[in-house]
Design a protein around this motif. Structure first.
Motif, mmCIF file in Angstrom:
data_model
loop_
_atom_site.group_PDB
_atom_site.id
_atom_site.type_symbol
_atom_site.label_atom_id
_atom_site.label_comp_id
_atom_site.label_asym_id
_atom_site.label_seq_id
_atom_site.Cartn_x
_atom_site.Cartn_y
_atom_site.Cartn_z
ATOM 1 N N ASP A 49 -0.781 9.053 -0.040
ATOM 2 C CA ASP A 49 0.163 9.258 1.063
ATOM 3 C C ASP A 49 0.858 7.953 1.423
ATOM 4 O OD1 ASP A 49 1.267 10.958 3.207
ATOM 5 O OD2 ASP A 49 0.163 9.610 4.522
ATOM 6 N N ASN A 50 0.114 6.859 1.365
ATOM 7 C CA ASN A 50 0.664 5.548 1.716
ATOM 8 C C ASN A 50 1.717 5.087 0.717
ATOM 9 O OD1 ASN A 50 0.695 3.580 3.625
ATOM 10 N ND2 ASN A 50 -1.182 2.581 3.008
ATOM 11 N N LEU A 51 1.474 5.356 -0.555
ATOM 12 C CA LEU A 51 2.368 4.857 -1.598
ATOM 13 C C LEU A 51 3.592 5.737 -1.817
ATOM 14 C CD1 LEU A 51 -0.175 3.666 -4.333
ATOM 15 C CD2 LEU A 51 1.103 2.263 -2.704
ATOM 16 N N GLY B 297 -5.090 -5.079 -1.322
ATOM 17 C CA GLY B 297 -3.670 -4.768 -1.328
ATOM 18 C C GLY B 297 -3.400 -3.275 -1.449
ATOM 19 N N LEU B 298 -4.317 -2.575 -2.096
ATOM 20 C CA LEU B 298 -4.172 -1.135 -2.280
ATOM 21 C C LEU B 298 -4.918 -0.345 -1.221
ATOM 22 C CD1 LEU B 298 -3.149 1.191 -4.168
ATOM 23 C CD2 LEU B 298 -5.357 0.992 -5.365
ATOM 24 N N THR B 299 -6.109 -0.807 -0.860
ATOM 25 C CA THR B 299 -6.995 -0.039 0.014
ATOM 26 C C THR B 299 -6.996 -0.483 1.476
ATOM 27 O OG1 THR B 299 -8.871 -1.516 -0.421
ATOM 28 C CG2 THR B 299 -8.534 0.317 -1.956
ATOM 29 N N THR C 282 -4.093 2.245 6.748
ATOM 30 C CA THR C 282 -3.364 3.082 7.701
ATOM 31 C C THR C 282 -2.628 4.181 6.955
ATOM 32 O OG1 THR C 282 -3.038 1.225 9.220
ATOM 33 C CG2 THR C 282 -1.581 3.122 9.483
ATOM 34 N N VAL C 283 -2.824 5.402 7.402
ATOM 35 C CA VAL C 283 -2.190 6.554 6.762
ATOM 36 C C VAL C 283 -0.989 6.975 7.608
ATOM 37 C CG1 VAL C 283 -2.535 8.919 5.969
ATOM 38 C CG2 VAL C 283 -4.409 7.277 5.822
ATOM 39 N N PRO C 284 0.206 7.025 7.017
ATOM 40 C CA PRO C 284 1.405 7.304 7.813
ATOM 41 C C PRO C 284 1.492 8.718 8.374
ATOM 42 C CG PRO C 284 1.951 7.137 5.478
ATOM 43 C CD PRO C 284 0.531 6.687 5.622
ATOM 44 N N ASP C 285 0.852 9.680 7.723
ATOM 45 C CA ASP C 285 0.952 11.074 8.173
ATOM 46 C C ASP C 285 -0.377 11.546 8.766
ATOM 47 O OD1 ASP C 285 3.651 11.590 7.271
ATOM 48 O OD2 ASP C 285 2.844 11.513 5.230
ATOM 49 N N VAL C 286 -0.297 12.527 9.644
ATOM 50 C CA VAL C 286 -1.490 13.151 10.221
ATOM 51 C C VAL C 286 -1.327 14.668 10.145
ATOM 52 C CG1 VAL C 286 -2.057 11.249 11.783
ATOM 53 C CG2 VAL C 286 -0.481 13.038 12.542
ATOM 54 N N LEU C 287 -2.453 15.364 10.262
ATOM 55 C CA LEU C 287 -2.397 16.828 10.198
ATOM 56 C C LEU C 287 -1.514 17.386 11.314
ATOM 57 C CD1 LEU C 287 -6.150 17.674 9.458
ATOM 58 C CD2 LEU C 287 -4.221 17.878 7.883
ATOM 59 N N THR C 288 -1.788 16.917 12.537
ATOM 60 C CA THR C 288 -1.021 17.327 13.707
ATOM 61 C C THR C 288 -1.385 16.389 14.855
ATOM 62 O OG1 THR C 288 -0.668 19.098 15.338
ATOM 63 C CG2 THR C 288 -2.799 19.002 14.276
#
Length: 308
Positions: free
Chosen positions: A77-79, A134-136, A143-149
């Motif tokens: 999701d991040n990439l 750098g990857l993790t 940080t994950v840009p999207d969330v379920l809701t």
């Protein structure tokens, strides 16, 4: 377990889940958040119970499967930012693949060596996360840009019904002929093999199923948290909490693991004012419960119903 008792347990579980679905009408978002996490941890513990309670294999590294699924989904999701369901699918697939890679050599050893192998896998994953920062995101976290809701209620309902569906599948599997073979293999692998059962194949199947639900729950949880870190998903302490929850709920019960998870999460929050002593107190309480009720919460409830 008699068929009538199994049906009664499932009906009670369904009633409890339906009643729990109405909790958002009367509790705060804070409580819903705690229960949401507890439900995901309940899935982790149920998946662990299938492998240990029935197959008899002590997996000291449940967070290897959880972390593999969560970090795969979060990094994807991040990439690239694909739809969340694509990330969840990829995370689940990665956990199953990782479980296969781990289980194939691990199941060739016996006794404590299997548990040691799974524990080493967790430490290797931790090291990978730190080294490839750098990857993790490293020790700081990803940080994950999207969330379920962003809705507490919707997040709660997703976790509740996901936990309910996972529990129903795992419970049915544990009571199926495959579950009986796993239980026989866990109690006496040599005798089960002498009866013509392929012990290794059935234990590998149990490991893959455990990896599937662990990876799926981990992938969903990372999109609830909006982040992934060693301390929340991979650390050995997290794995210990998952194991304790399953034992507290009742070994070889599957559904009892949810009771254990809710108990641990609730007690951790209640005792939070104790600071550094909170974890010690929670684990001490858990030990007392295990010593007093060796069959766990689920066994205690079942026995009381039988005595009525």
């Amino acid at each position: 377990m008699p068929k009538s008792q199994t049906i009664r347990i499932l009906l009670i579980a369904l009633i409890v889940v339906v009643a729990a679905s109405f909790l958002p009408l009367g509790v705060s978002g804070y409580v819903l958040g705690l229960l949401t996490v507890a439900y995901y941890f309940g899935v982790f513990s149920m998946a662990w119970d299938l492998l240990f309670g029935f197959a008899g294999e002590v997996n000291f590294g449940p967070t290897f499967l959880i972390g593999t699924g969560a970090y795969t989904a979060g990094i994807l999701d991040n990439l690239y930012g694909p739809p969340i369901w694509v990330c969840v699918f990829a995370g689940t697939f990665a956990a199953v693949l990782g479980g296969l890679v781990l289980a194939l050599p691990a199941l060739r050893v016996r006794g404590p060596y299997f548990g040691l192998t799974t524990l080493v896998a967790v430490l290797m994953l931790q090291n990978f996360v730190v080294v490839d920062a750098g990857l993790t995101g490293g020790e700081i976290g990803l940080t994950v840009p999207d969330v379920l809701t962003i809705s507490d209620v919707v997040n709660y309902q997703i976790a509740l019904w996901f936990m309910a569906a996972s529990g129903a599948i795992l419970f049915a599997l544990a009571r199926s002929p495959v579950g009986l073979i796993l239980q026989a293999s866990g109690q006496d692998a040599m005798q089960a093999g002498a009866l013509g059962f392929n012990v290794t194949k059935h234990k590998l199947f149990a490991f893959v199923i455990s990896a599937f639900f662990s990876g799926l729950a981990g992938s969903l949880l990372v999109f609830y948290f909006g982040s992934a870190s060693i301390g929340t998903l991979i650390d050995v302490t997290v794995g210990v909490q998952i194991i304790i929850a399953a034992v507290l709920g009742g070994r070889r019960t599957i559904l009892g693991a949810v009771l254990g998870s809710v108990f641990l999460i609730a007690m951790s929050e209640v005792l939070r004012p104790l600071g550094d002593l909170s974890n010690f107190t929670v684990f001490a309480l858990a030990l007392m419960v295990v010593l007093v009720f060796p069959n766990g919460f689920f066994g205690l409830l079942t026995r009381r119903r039988e005595n009525v």
